[in-house]
Design an enzyme around this catalytic site. Structure first.
Site, mmCIF file in Angstrom:
data_model
loop_
_atom_site.group_PDB
_atom_site.id
_atom_site.type_symbol
_atom_site.label_atom_id
_atom_site.label_comp_id
_atom_site.label_asym_id
_atom_site.label_seq_id
_atom_site.Cartn_x
_atom_site.Cartn_y
_atom_site.Cartn_z
ATOM 1 N N GLU A 137 0.837 -1.209 0.000
ATOM 2 C CA GLU A 137 0.000 0.000 0.000
ATOM 3 C C GLU A 137 0.874 1.262 0.000
ATOM 4 O O GLU A 137 2.101 1.189 -0.010
ATOM 5 C CB GLU A 137 -0.937 -0.044 1.220
ATOM 6 C CG GLU A 137 -2.355 -0.474 0.876
ATOM 7 C CD GLU A 137 -3.119 0.653 0.161
ATOM 8 O OE1 GLU A 137 -2.527 1.711 -0.130
ATOM 9 O OE2 GLU A 137 -4.317 0.479 -0.095
ATOM 10 N N HIS A 138 0.212 2.408 0.086
ATOM 11 C CA HIS A 138 0.846 3.726 -0.098
ATOM 12 C C HIS A 138 2.010 4.003 0.877
ATOM 13 O O HIS A 138 2.014 3.554 2.022
ATOM 14 C CB HIS A 138 -0.207 4.832 0.086
ATOM 15 C CG HIS A 138 -0.764 4.853 1.482
ATOM 16 N ND1 HIS A 138 -0.245 5.637 2.471
ATOM 17 C CD2 HIS A 138 -1.778 4.156 2.036
ATOM 18 C CE1 HIS A 138 -0.923 5.441 3.585
ATOM 19 N NE2 HIS A 138 -1.856 4.539 3.352
ATOM 20 N N ASP A 139 2.953 4.764 0.428
ATOM 21 C CA ASP A 139 4.032 5.328 1.263
ATOM 22 C C ASP A 139 4.881 4.265 1.964
ATOM 23 O O ASP A 139 5.352 4.509 3.089
ATOM 24 C CB ASP A 139 3.445 6.312 2.306
ATOM 25 C CG ASP A 139 2.729 7.457 1.634
ATOM 26 O OD1 ASP A 139 3.388 8.189 0.871
ATOM 27 O OD2 ASP A 139 1.506 7.612 1.858
#
Ligand SMILES: CC(C)(COP(=O)(O)OP(=O)(O)OC[C@H]1O[C@@H](n2cnc3c(N)ncnc32)[C@H](O)[C@@H]1OP(=O)(O)O)[C@@H](O)C(=O)NCCC(=O)NCCS
Length: 216
Positions: A137-139
């Site tokens: 997922e993000h980041d």
């Protein structure tokens, strides 16, 4: 003629050969695609030639490309070093069914199996293996030689250091911006674990919530 190889005729290599075949076919360049294995069980596997590394290096080639399809990350690193020193290039294996969204940077030699998803603002190191249905997922920041078994779920703001292994179906809780959850270098997350806190380097965790493994 370009010489192209999957390094390893084990489960990982056999699983990704059809993906590599499709990719190289789509490129439309003359090439020969084989398995390379240091201990070949036979000289043929699933209709493809199996050569030792030495035999493969002796085949005439304008250029050589290889993907190290070996689950053991230490062995993966050793073989990658050997190939790099011999001037062999790495190619990525990416299923057409893998999804990548925004601002994802992935270094050389990755394997992205069918139904893998990489969402947004993600950095991933060398020779990453993402097996079926796993996601990042993000980041997130993922190091070198990291392995995700099938269905591993890495939520946002997580750092995974080099050589960590995330087992099948494991779930890693999201960290926070500036305070990531960290899976340390060489740590192992057992299949099905639910990781709610950072894991120190080299530690194996299992269970829900994940705890260091206790052996009898
Ligand atoms: C966590 C793991 C690395 C431990 O392996 P190991 O060191 O060989 O451990 P053992 O199999 O000797 O098991 C030790 C104990 O932990 C338990 N255990 C092992 N893995 C477990 C897991 N994922 N969750 C819960 N308990 C687990 C065993 O039942 C055993 O318990 P016992 O001592 O009460 O009998 C391994 O079991 C694992 O989960 N590997 C990932 C597998 C995977 O995802 N494969 C995908 C292939 S693509």
């Amino acid at each position: 003629m370009k010489q192209v190889a999957i390094y390893g005729v084990g489960g990982c290599g056999r699983g990704v050969m059809p993906l590599a075949l499709d990719q190289w076919h789509a490129r439309g360049e003359p090439h020969q695609l084989v398995f390379v294995d240091d201990n070949p069980p036979a000289d043929e596997c699933n209709g493809h030639r199996v050569l030792t590394y030495k035999e493969w290096m002796a085949e005439p080639a304008t250029r050589r490309y290889i993907n190290i399809a070996i689950a053991n990350s230490k062995v993966r690193e050793q073989l990658a070093d050997r190939c790099r020193n011999d001037g062999v290039s790495f190619f990525e294996i990416r299923s057409a069914k893998a999804v990548q969204l925004d601002d994802v940077q992935l270094k050389e030699g990755a394997i992205l199996c069918p139904f893998v998803t990489l969402t947004s603002n993600i950095r991933i190191g060398r020779h990453f293996h993402a097996n079926l249905y796993s996601y990042v997922e993000h980041d997130c920041i993922i190091g070198d030689y990291v392995t995700f078994a099938s269905g591993a779920k890495c939520n946002g703001n997580v750092v995974i250091e080099d050589h960590a292994y995330i087992g099948a179906g494991a779930i890693i809780k999201q960290g926070q911006s500036g305070q990531p959850l960290v899976i340390g270098r060489g740590a192992v997350v057992g299949m099905g674990a639910v990781v709610t806190k950072s894991v120190p380097p080299g530690v194996t965790v299992v269970g829900n919530p994940a705890r260091p493994i206790v052996k009898a």
